[in-house]
Design an enzyme around this catalytic site. Structure first.
Site, short mmCIF file in Angstrom:
data_model
loop_
_atom_site.label_atom_id
_atom_site.label_comp_id
_atom_site.label_asym_id
_atom_site.label_seq_id
_atom_site.Cartn_x
_atom_site.Cartn_y
_atom_site.Cartn_z
N ASP A 441 0.78 -1.25 0.00
CA ASP A 441 0.00 0.00 0.00
C ASP A 441 0.81 1.29 0.00
O ASP A 441 0.28 2.34 0.35
CB ASP A 441 -0.93 0.04 1.22
N GLU A 518 -7.63 -3.01 -3.70
CA GLU A 518 -8.95 -2.64 -3.22
C GLU A 518 -9.28 -1.23 -3.69
O GLU A 518 -10.09 -1.03 -4.59
CB GLU A 518 -8.94 -2.73 -1.69
N GLU A 522 -7.65 5.51 -4.24
CA GLU A 522 -6.46 6.00 -3.53
C GLU A 522 -5.22 5.89 -4.40
O GLU A 522 -4.30 6.70 -4.28
CB GLU A 522 -6.29 5.24 -2.22
#
Length: 753
Positions: A441, A518, A522
């Protein structure tokens, strides 16, 4: 385009000095080459030599275990195992999720056909040579090795072996449905899977039993090719034979942003070596985001594959191109007009700023600190537009101070950045959600930082100079999106899958289902931050890389997350969106909850001025929210636990992109606030859209920072931002022209057909 040189070796030589054995100075900032606190989570040993490790890829499970999880390349999947190198053609099927009472769509790898060396037994599998969408998987035992070259979008896998013959082991009795006149090429069916097996000159096939094929390789010709087929059809075997021995040796994506036309052209180039014959072209299986509505699409071959990404169409050659419209954004929106909405905004700002600007900032690790930066810069843009320079300056100072505390922690280290040389990554501590021990991430986390740093740079260019704090910001950019071959600190485009057109979140992909992502939104936030940073600092190469990543991922999510063009989701899939996309599936859940409001919202946040791409289909927005409401009622009926207004600001902000007045009517001004949001920003967002109308994505401009809105009566509002030192005239594609002062925003209105 030319490679982007974010943090080149020369820059590091000029700007970075080593102040101790552990600290490397970069401008006024620093990063540590050692862990500072003694309690940090760390990565396991990485199984890679020769430069930074290619983490966060579709093949990254090769880096952390002797035998990896399946590698989903589309249209094939592969898995090196102690028993052989498995090749499959994964086929989508509905799998019922009992907890959610709905189907996931899964195209899982199965062991249908395995390739086994007869002269040695490989001890493990590792990453060998790799490029933008291809990788060599090396299965070795001492000096002996079987090397498989795999590529996204290739029906072929190419093999080289140091010595001996190879055995093909089928999971059930196979059927030879095609055999060439020279005996070198076989079409083989294993159950409902079909393969073409191509042997070199002098290669001989033996069939010792119903489940085994053996290929005897002549001396000096230790190579062969396997192709996966849509069906057991001799015509398909012959169609793919022409390019079967053009072994892929390199793959490269390049891009060109045409500012005048607001267009992005991307070129995909494969380099091959002809192991026999003169054919040097290959075959590409194009994904929907590559072939759909592509004005540069070449002639399509009469063969296609059904995959988890939709139909893959075949073309031949060494390269192809895509062309997309880049649909811009501006750094901030104007102030609300005087009236009741403006008065209410003043009240919300008083609430959000009552304890000072530090109230807006985060207080945990790199992700939640980033969310705090987003809160701060969104409110900063609002008060600046209102002429409240004192509040703007206070937020700006607090945001800089917090970021600098991380960039130059001093003697009392409680938060800092560490450069892990073993893997080649910049890791912030405190870490969150596996950002350190799994390298997950980083684009989600650092995207918030880069976007906020760009907002600082627009207002304080001196702060953003490389010899001050800009060097640290560009180090973060290089960690998630390095494109400079001279920069040996980081892998190229760590998170971005250049062929699939979107990012991957997991560092090591330790899952049978492959890698996953996911929150597509973002990821896009990170690329928007790069665009702003590049514009603010005058670095067009960073800006153009951001435009490539932003524009391409937007096109990919339209297909693979939202199915806007109805070319991907299976009829058995009851949802209108995918919350998570995996190598072999798409599903409608999150890592932490099955609450439908968060399941839908995770691919919407953060809502910023760069989120207007979400308005590509206003009717879809309403369908999406209607589906969410129905799912939420079923969730509560199953004894699900969640507040009815959780994430209302994200969801109603999304609603406002289609119908701002309806969104305003549903908003509870005393209700829940998502942790990356403020009431001020949500109110300003919805009322701006109520005044300007829906985003009009059909109008382009000859500047990177622009937006256009259109009211129901046909009146358009045009916004543009000029980062230059001189005024410029921005020309919109509908003929509107707008003079924008230096380092300023401007707007105009008018009706156009």
């Amino acid at each position: 385009m030319n490679p982007i040189k974010f943090v080149t070796a020369a820059l590091l030589t000029l700007c970075a000095t080593v102040s101790s054995a552990e600290t490397v100075k970069l401008g006024l900032g620093q990063h540590s080459s050692a862990l500072e606190l003694g309690s940090e989570r760390e990565l396991p040993p990485v199984r890679h030599e020769g430069g930074p490790a290619p983490t966060n890829k579709w093949f990254s499970s090769l880096l952390f275990a002797p035998w990896p999880q399946p590698l989903y390349a589309q249209p094939a999947s592969y898995r090196p195992t102690p028993d052989g190198f498995e090749v499959d053609i994964p086929k989508p099927e509905p799998i019922l999720s009992a907890t959610r009472e709905e189907n996931d769509i899964v195209a899982a790898h199965r062991s249908r056909l395995s390739i086994v060396p007869t002269a040695f037994s490989p001890a493990d599998a590792r990453v060998g040579r790799y490029s933008d969408w291809a990788v060599d998987v090396v299965m070795a035992s001492g000096a002996d090795r079987l090397t498989a070259t795999l590529a996204h979008g290739s029906p072929y896998s190419f093999y080289e072996i140091t010595r001996g013959d190879v055995r093909f082991k089928a999971s059930e009795a196979y059927r030879v449905f095609s055999r060439s006149d020279d005996g070198r090429t076989l079409g083989v069916a294993v159950g409902d899977r079909a393969y073409a097996l191509y042997a070199p000159p002098g290669g001989q096939w033996r069939e010792p039993d119903a489940k085994t094929l053996e290929l005897a390789l002549p001396k000096g010709k230790g190579y062969f090719t396997v192709a996966v087929l849509p069906a057991a059809d001799a015509i398909q075997v012959n169609l793919l034979r022409r390019n079967a021995f053009a072994f892929i040796t390199d793959t490269k994506v390049s891009w060109q942003y045409d500012e005048k036309r607001s267009e992005l052209t991307t070129t995909y180039l494969a380099t091959t070596q002809a192991r026999e014959g003169a054919e040097k072209g290959t075959v590409f299986a194009l994904y929907p985001h590559q072939w759909h509505d592509n004005p540069l699409l070449p002639t399509v071959l009469p063969l296609s594959y059904k995959s988890i990404r939709g139909e893959l169409k075949l073309i031949s050659g060494n390269s192809f191109q895509t062309r997309y419209r880049y649909r811009g954004f501006v750094p901030t929106w104007p102030a609300l007009a005087e009236g009741p909405a403006r008065t209410q905004l003043d009240a919300f700002l008083a609430e959000d700023l009552q304890f000072g600007p530090d109230q807006l900032l985060g207080s945990r690790g790199t992700y939640w600190e980033g969310k705090g930066f987003n809160r701060a810069v969104q409110v900063m843009g609002i008060v600046e537009a209102m002429g409240r320079t004192r509040d703007r300056d206070a937020i700006l100072a607090a945001t800089k101070a917090r970021m600098q505390r991380w960039f130059a922690p001093g003697e009392e280290v409680d938060r800092y950045f560490h450069y892990n040389k073993r893997v080649g990554s910049l890791i912030g501590y405190p870490d969150e959600y596996g950002s350190a021990n799994e390298l997950n991430d980083h684009h989600f986390h650092y995207g918030y930082w880069i976007f906020a740093a760009a907002q600082i740079a627009l207002r304080d260019p001196d702060w953003a100079k490389r010899e001050k704090w800009g060097g640290m910001v560009e180090l973060m950019i290089a960690d998630i999106a390095n494109t400079d071959p001279a920069n040996q600190m980081f892998p190229r485009l760590r998170h971005f899958d250049t062929y699939e057109g979107h990012s991957w979140a997991s560092g090591g992909a330790p899952f049978f289902d492959g890698n996953n992502q996911e929150s597509s939104s973002e990821a896009i936030n990170a690329w928007a931050g790069m665009i702003l940073w590049g514009e603010a600092t005058g670095n067009k190469r960073i800006r153009d890389a951001g435009i490539y990543l932003y524009t391409t991922e937007v096109e990919a999510l339209k297909h693979y997350w939202f199915n806007l063009h109805h070319k991907v989701f299976a009829p058995e899939y009851s949802n209108v969106d995918a919350a998570m996309v995996w190598g072999d599936k798409y599903v409608h859940t999150t890592w932490w909850t099955e609450d439908p409001r968060e399941v839908h919202g995770i691919n919407l946040l953060p809502l910023t001025t760069a989120s207007l791409y979400l308005a590509a289909d206003p009717d879809y927005i309403l369908r999406n929210l209607e589906a969410m409401d129905a799912e939420f009622e079923r969730f509560l009926a199953r004894d699900g636990k969640a507040p009815r207004d959780i994430w209302q600001d994200i969801l109603l902000g999304y609603h406002a992109l289609s119908d701002a007045n309806a969104a305003l009517a549903r908003w509870n001004p005393k209700g829940a606030v998502e942790d990356g949001e403020t009431r001020s920003h949500t109110w300003h967002w919805m009322n701006t859209l109520a005044a300007f109308g829906r985003p009009d994505l059909g109008v382009g401009a000859d500047a990177p920072l622009y937006s256009v809105f259109r009211r129901a009566d046909g009146t358009r509002t045009y916004l543009a931002y000029n980062t230059g030192s001189r005024a410029r005239t921005v020309s919109f594609s509908d003929g509107t022209r707008l003079v924008v002062p230096p380092r300023s925003a401007a707007r105009t209105q008018g009706k156009k057909p």
